[in-house]
Every structure is written in C-alpha cells, then in structure tokens.
Design a protein around this motif. Structure first.
Motif, PDB file in Angstrom:
ATOM      1  N   PHE A 349       0.844  -1.191   0.000  1.00 22.55           N
ATOM      2  CA  PHE A 349       0.000   0.000   0.000  1.00 22.55           C
ATOM      3  C   PHE A 349       0.878   1.238   0.000  1.00 22.55           C
ATOM      4  O   PHE A 349       2.076   1.190   0.287  1.00 22.55           O
ATOM      5  CB  PHE A 349      -0.950   0.024   1.197  1.00 22.55           C
ATOM      6  N   LEU A 350       0.280   2.353  -0.363  1.00 28.06           N
ATOM      7  CA  LEU A 350       0.950   3.653  -0.354  1.00 28.06           C
ATOM      8  C   LEU A 350       0.088   4.638   0.428  1.00 28.06           C
ATOM      9  O   LEU A 350      -1.141   4.552   0.413  1.00 28.06           O
ATOM     10  CB  LEU A 350       1.141   4.187  -1.780  1.00 28.06           C
ATOM     11  N   PHE A 351       0.754   5.562   1.116  1.00 28.14           N
ATOM     12  CA  PHE A 351       0.050   6.659   1.767  1.00 28.14           C
ATOM     13  C   PHE A 351       0.259   7.921   0.936  1.00 28.14           C
ATOM     14  O   PHE A 351       1.376   8.218   0.506  1.00 28.14           O
ATOM     15  CB  PHE A 351       0.601   6.887   3.181  1.00 28.14           C
ATOM     16  N   GLY A 363       3.102  11.325  -2.058  1.00 18.63           N
ATOM     17  CA  GLY A 363       3.209   9.903  -1.754  1.00 18.63           C
ATOM     18  C   GLY A 363       4.283   9.594  -0.731  1.00 18.63           C
ATOM     19  O   GLY A 363       5.352  10.212  -0.726  1.00 18.63           O
ATOM     20  N   TYR A 364       3.993   8.613   0.136  1.00 15.25           N
ATOM     21  CA  TYR A 364       4.943   8.138   1.149  1.00 15.25           C
ATOM     22  C   TYR A 364       4.981   6.617   1.109  1.00 15.25           C
ATOM     23  O   TYR A 364       3.944   5.957   0.986  1.00 15.25           O
ATOM     24  CB  TYR A 364       4.523   8.582   2.551  1.00 15.25           C
ATOM     25  N   SER A 365       6.196   6.063   1.236  1.00 17.60           N
ATOM     26  CA  SER A 365       6.348   4.607   1.253  1.00 17.60           C
ATOM     27  C   SER A 365       7.481   4.233   2.202  1.00 17.60           C
ATOM     28  O   SER A 365       8.223   5.095   2.691  1.00 17.60           O
ATOM     29  CB  SER A 365       6.615   4.062  -0.145  1.00 17.60           C
ATOM     30  N   GLY A 439      -5.494  12.867   3.814  1.00 15.29           N
ATOM     31  CA  GLY A 439      -4.812  12.114   2.773  1.00 15.29           C
ATOM     32  C   GLY A 439      -5.623  10.939   2.286  1.00 15.29           C
ATOM     33  O   GLY A 439      -6.831  10.824   2.559  1.00 15.29           O
ATOM     34  N   VAL A 440      -4.963  10.033   1.569  1.00 17.20           N
ATOM     35  CA  VAL A 440      -5.612   8.852   1.000  1.00 17.20           C
ATOM     36  C   VAL A 440      -4.698   7.649   1.220  1.00 17.20           C
ATOM     37  O   VAL A 440      -3.486   7.729   0.986  1.00 17.20           O
ATOM     38  CB  VAL A 440      -5.871   9.015  -0.513  1.00 17.20           C
TER      39      VAL A 440
END
Length: 721
Positions: A349-351, A363-365, A439-440
């Motif tokens: 998943f990605l934040f 995007g955060y990973s 966020g998503v």
C-alpha cells in the motif's frame, strides 16, 4: 485482617503455596514502562511456549473474530494491546499456579473458575462504561476476587470442603465459617496478592468484596465495580437482584444495562476459557431470568455483533496505544501499516498525505531504514479531478479502481499507480478529520480481495479515522511550531534592531569625543596610542552589534538565478581541507544532474551551506560522515503552470545529513531561535537563526529531522527560478 494473625504465619511456611511465574513478573515490568516496546513484550511471551500458544489460540478464536489467522506473537501483542495481553497472561498463569488434584472432592473447581472469569469480564465492561481509569485493574480484580478460596482449600483440605457442603452457597455462612478456620477468603486473597506484589487497588478490591453495602459505597470505584460484579455473576436470583439494586445505588447503572452486560459475558467467558485451557463448568442455569425468551436467530445475531465489536475494540485499543506512543509522522504511518497487515493481511500500500498550502497529495512509502519517507516524484495536484485518489478524498468515498474503470475509466496516472503497487487494482480510502483533508490510503488488491474489504468496511473506516486524527494532530503540532518559530525570530529581530539603534547612539558620541581628544593632543603624545586602541575596540563592538541585525536583514524579492550544484561544488573545494580534513569527517555528495536553477542569491546560499557544514563537522568531534544531496522536485501532477515562471514550477531540495550524536529534544524545539545553541565555548547561537532567515527571504523552507543519538538531517526547499 490483623498483621499478627498466626494463620498467615502458617500459610507463609507452606511448601506448596502458589507463586507467580518469573515470566509474568517480567511481563508486568515491560507493560508498565513509560515507553512501551512491543518487540520486547513479544520476546518475553515467546520464551514461554505454553503461554505463547494459549495467547495465539485466543487471538485466533471467535472471541476476536479475525478472518486471517495470526501466526506471530508480535501480531498478537499489537492486536490485543498491553492491557489485554497482561490480563490474559495473568488468567493463564494463575490458573496454572494452583494444583489440579485428580479428584476435586466437594469443592466445585470448574464452577469456581467459571464464576471468576465471568466476574473479570463483567468488571471490565462496567469499568469501561463508567470510564474508570485502568480497566485492566478491574479485570484482574474480578478474576482474583475469590482466589483466597483456592488457598484455603489447598491448606485446609477436607475441612474447607465440608464447610462448602454445609453452607450450600450461603455467602454469610461461608465467610463466618472461614473466619473460624483462621481467616476469610477475602483476607487470604488480599494477603496472597500483597505477597505477589500486585497493585494495592487490586488487593483492596479482593479484600473488601464481601463488605456491607454501606461501606462499599465509600470505597474506590474499582472496589465498587468488583463488589457489584461478584453479585451479578452468581446463579441464584436473590443474589443477582441484590446486585441490580447495588449497581443502581452506587454505580448509577440501571437493571437493563446490567442485563446487557451479563448477556455478553457468557459467550466471551467461554471463548477465553477455551483458548487459555481453563476447565470450566459453564452448563449452569442462566443467572438472570428474562421476561421474554429470544429466538435462536436473534441470539446468533447478537453473538455475531458481539464478535464484531470485540474485534473492533481489540484492534483499535492496540493501535491507539501505538498512535499515542508515536513520536513522528513516520511512526504513525508505521502503526497504521502494521494494523492493516493484521486486519486485511495486505502488505502492499501507499500513503498519500494532503498538503493544504500546495493543494496536492504527496506519496509516502517504506524506506530502507524501515520508516516512511516521501517519494519525490509522486505528487498529485487536487486540480486533477479525474484521478481516482483525488475523487476519493474530495468526495470522502471508498473507491476501487475496478469500480472506476467500469464507470468512467481510469487516468494514465491511476494505471501507473496500480502498476507501481504491483496489484491488479487499487482501493482508495480517504482520511479526513471533520472538515480537514488528511490524505488517501491506497491498497494494492486483486478483484478477489473486494468482498473481504467490504466485510471489514466499518472497522476500516474507524481505524482510518483514528490514524487520520493522529496524522492531523502531528501536522498541527508542526504548523504551530513553525508559527511560534517565525514569531520568535521576528520578535528577536525587532529587539535586536532596537538594541543596536540605542547602543550605536552613545557609541557614536564616544567616538566623536575621542576624535576631539586626539586632535587636542599632540601627535607625539603618549596617550594617542591608548586612544587608538580604545577607538578600535569601539569599532569591534559596532561590528558585533551589526551581527545581531543579520537575522533581520531585509533583502530584495527579485533574486538572481543560482545553480545550486555549482555553488555546492565550489564550497566543497574551498572547505574540504580547511573545514573537514582535520576533523576526520568524510564528505559525500550526491548531486542530481541537470538540476534547475533556483531563485536565490549566491552569497546568501553560500552562507547557509557553509554554516550547516560547519555545524555538522563540529558535532562529529570524533569523525563521521557528512552527505549533501540535491534533487529536483517537480510540481504536483495535474497542477496548472505558472505563467510568470514560464511554465517551470516545483522546487529544488537540498539535504545536508550527518551521522553525529543528533540534537537533544530540549534544543530541537527552539533550534532556529536566535541565541539558542547546544555548543559551549561562547557560541552565540545565531548561526541557524541566520540560516532560517536567509532561506525564508528566498521564499524557501528549511526543516530539521533529528533523534538524540542518531544523526541530524536538514532539508531545504528552494523555489525554481
């Protein structure tokens, strides 16, 4: 209970007196620490294979209702939280601490444990309803309230069995008979818990659970809850009715509320006992008579809802502990990712977090260190309304790429994100707090995963909301710190200007009089040399004062184009020998080719980079590594080009990172304030405040990430020219 009672002296000399396992004492210590370490707790539990197996069986039972099987004790700890873990461990260990004779005689051992487990769970439910702190104390107190009976049975044997047979469930008769044997089971239980070093509130709840109602009304809340729960968990209607009256009188709970709790604890108690291997006699008559008998179908629905509620609470409690302990945005995202793995068994998943100033999703990973960091090339403008992610956040909807593809089709960006995550599709979960967009969360899924996600939709919504709250609070803290920092800088600059102005006036007068005095004296007068020294010192004072105004110097808004890579390369050539070689610091550079030029002034940026490099070198007194990186951060995908910038938007990021000792927390919060320094030897503490002000005048941004003992990273953002 009297301290000199010889009965307890005899008990203390028993060879078979039960003791708590050493592992439980270590578990208490680990769960009671201010900074809870779940890995440490899991390691402790893992050293006892029997306890480990029981806890895993409990987590995978219908009591929690998880669809995916939990195989690791670390997951179990995260799921049930420290309070739940401690309660279950005590339940299992205390049961094992007492001998199990082949023939129980007349003492109803199975019924004893069934009553104790129900009382524990009911006490915890009531404590939660009344919002009493430390609900795990209520559980433990309820579980152990009758533990003295087991000690008396083990010590007095046939005499105690005979007393049980004689009293036939009459509580007053039993307590009176126990006193004749030497002490009541309440007194013996409290004595044993004190010997085991349990909290005073637990021992007291055991000590007083047979006291008259008038005295209980003046006791601590946990003691009151256990007293009432004990009455409500009996099997005769008269005792239960007494419990209803007392619950209303001292706890403010009505009969209907108590009935709801009693209905719940039966199913829960059986699950706990079965998972922990506790032998119970649960086929007793219903303890509470109902006016209307419910249908089997209604019972099944109630049980299903109960399992779902337990699952929700258990996951949320464990996650909330993690959110409260999280010290940064990366920590919060780690807690969320761990919870998602447990809930959905998904690990891709990605934040995407929302930046209100830029009106974009970034995007955060996971990074190599195990934390979360921003992906420089993955940002989406909120102007891109057709994007799956933007639609999900703007409309506050759970949206899958499969649904979007059927309705209106996917954008190229959506298809690229799907390929980036490695699944057949993605599922977008918006993160909001009231009116604020956070966020998503983008889950990588296959079409077959949709039913499982829909089944957990309610829990997902709650879980995501709690994570969004934690992220929003972290952002508010950052914004507030930034606002306070700017106000401090402005206030300090204003004060500096006033001080310099006021002090320069008398200095100018003194210099004028010195000049007059020099003119009056002959050139060969011996005083001329001393007057010259005084004049030079006054000039030095003026220079020192002028340094105070550097932090508030106003600069023009129209800046030249600056090539950051060339500037850094020149600085490295100039400083490598003078600044770094003798300090045993190794300098590394990672400069992105074709970096766009920034709107800044060469001299100002040069001062910034030299200051940061000098600070890093001084921080690593015994040597270390200093790394300088540059990279181009494009404007968010879908954003409208700025005409005044000829279509070029985005910014350049410069990272200055060292592996020194880090910055202490008390300094970090005021790091960019004037006159704040962690250095000794007369350092003014103006360096970083000057750096901050210079970057601010370039319409840029500087942030610091540092943990005491693990290095420091400064991140500078400069707008593209």
């Amino acid at each position: 209970m009297k301290a000199q009672n010889p009965f307890f002296d005899r008990l203390s000399r028993l060879h078979n007196l039960p003791t708590l396992p050493h592992i439980l004492l270590r578990l208490f210590d680990a769960c009671g620490k201010e900074n809870i370490n779940f890995d440490e707790i899991a390691a402790i539990v893992g050293k006892d294979p029997a306890l480990c197996a029981k806890l895993l069986k409990l987590v995978n039972s219908a009591y929690f209702g998880l669809r995916q099987k939990v195989r690791e004790i670390q997951q179990a700890v995260a799921l049930i939280g420290t309070s739940g873990l401690k309660n279950m461990a005590i339940c299992a260990c205390v049961y094992e601490a007492f001998p199990k004779p082949k023939k129980a005689g007349r003492f109803p051992l199975k019924a004893f444990w069934w009553h104790s487990i129900r009382c524990a769970i009911l006490s915890q439910h009531i404590a939660n309803e009344l919002k009493i702190d430390q609900t795990d104390d209520a559980f433990i107190s309820g579980l152990l309230h009758d533990i003295g009976k087991l000690v008396l049975w083990s010590h007095c044997g046939m005499d105690y069995e005979a007393l049980f047979n004689e009293c036939q469930g009459d509580r007053s008769c039993l307590v009176t008979g126990e006193a004749r044997l030497g002490a009541t089971h309440s007194e013996v239980g409290a004595w044993l818990l004190n010997r085991w070093k349990f909290y005073t509130v637990v021992a007291d709840s055991v000590r007083y659970h047979h006291e008259p109602a008038a005295r209980i009304a003046q006791a601590l809340p946990t003691t009151q809850v256990v007293h009432v729960s004990n009455l409500l968990c009996h099997d005769d209607e008269e005792t239960v009715a007494e419990g209803f009256k007392l619950a209303h009188k001292i706890l403010g709970l009505g009969e209907q509320a108590c009935r709801v709790f009693i209905d719940k604890i039966v199913a829960e108690g059986k699950e706990v006992a079965d998972a922990l291997g506790i032998d119970i006699q649960s086929d007793t008559p219903a303890s509470v008579p109902h006016a209307d008998e419910t249908s089997d179908e209604k019972d099944r629905k109630i049980r299903d809802n109960l399992v779902q509620d337990v699952q929700n609470v258990s996951l949320l409690v464990g996650s909330l502990e993690g959110f409260l302990a999280a010290g940064s945005r990366s920590d919060i995202l780690s807690v969320m990712s761990d919870g998602l793995k447990i809930l959905l068994d998904l690990d891709r998943f990605l934040f995407f977090l929302f930046d209100g100033k830029k009106r974009a999703l970034f995007g955060y990973s996971r990074n190599k260190e195990g934390g979360f960091s921003r992906l420089s090339s993955l940002s989406i403008s909120m102007d891109l309304g057709d994007s799956l992610l933007v639609r999900s956040l703007a409309e506050t909807k759970f949206v899958s790429s499969f649904e979007q593809a059927e309705e209106s089709g996917l954008t190229i960006l959506d298809e690229q994100i799907i390929r980036l995550t490695g699944g057949d599709g993605v599922y977008c979960l918006p993160m909001h707090t009231n009116e604020d967009m956070v966020g998503v969360l983008v889950l990588s899924i296959g079409k077959g995963d949709l039913p499982h996600i829909e089944e957990n939709r309610k829990l997902l919504r709650i879980f995501i909301h709690k994570g969004a709250l934690a992220l929003r609070l972290d952002q508010l803290k950052r914004d507030q710190l930034q606002d306070v920092r700017e106000k401090r800088v402005d206030a300090s600059a204003d004060m500096a200007r006033r001080v310099v102005h006021e002090v320069n006036n008398p200095l100018s007068i003194i210099k004028n009089y010195l000049k007059i005095l020099q003119l009056k004296l002959s050139d060969i007068n011996i005083a001329q040399e001393e007057l010259q020294i005084i004049n030079e010192e006054i000039n030095r004072v003026s220079l020192l004062l002028n340094k105070l105004t550097v932090i508030s110097s106003e600069k023009p808004s129209d800046y030249e184009s600056t090539n950051v890579n060339e500037l850094i390369s020149d600085i490295v050539k100039l400083t490598r020998d003078s600044l770094l070689r003798h300090s045993h610091v190794t300098l590394h550079t990672d400069l992105q080719p074709d970096l766009p030029q920034v709107a800044a002034e060469n001299a100002g940026l040069k001062q910034v980079f030299i200051n940061l490099m000098k600070n890093a070198a001084e921080a690593m007194a015994s040597g270390g590594n200093l790394t300088i990186q540059t990279r181009s951060i494009p404007s968010p995908i879908g954003s409208r080009p700025q005409i005044e910038n000829r279509g070029r938007t985005g910014y350049v990021e410069v990272i200055v990172k060292d592996d020194g000792p880090g910055i202490p927390d008390d300094i970090k919060e005021k790091l960019f304030d004037p006159y704040v320094s962690s250095k000794a030897d007369g350092h003014s503490g103006l360096g970083l405040s000057i750096v901050y002000n210079i970057i601010k005048t370039f319409h840029g941004k500087i942030t610091c990430e540092s943990e005491d003992g693990s290095g420091t990273t400064f991140i500078i953002e400069l707008p593209v020219k």
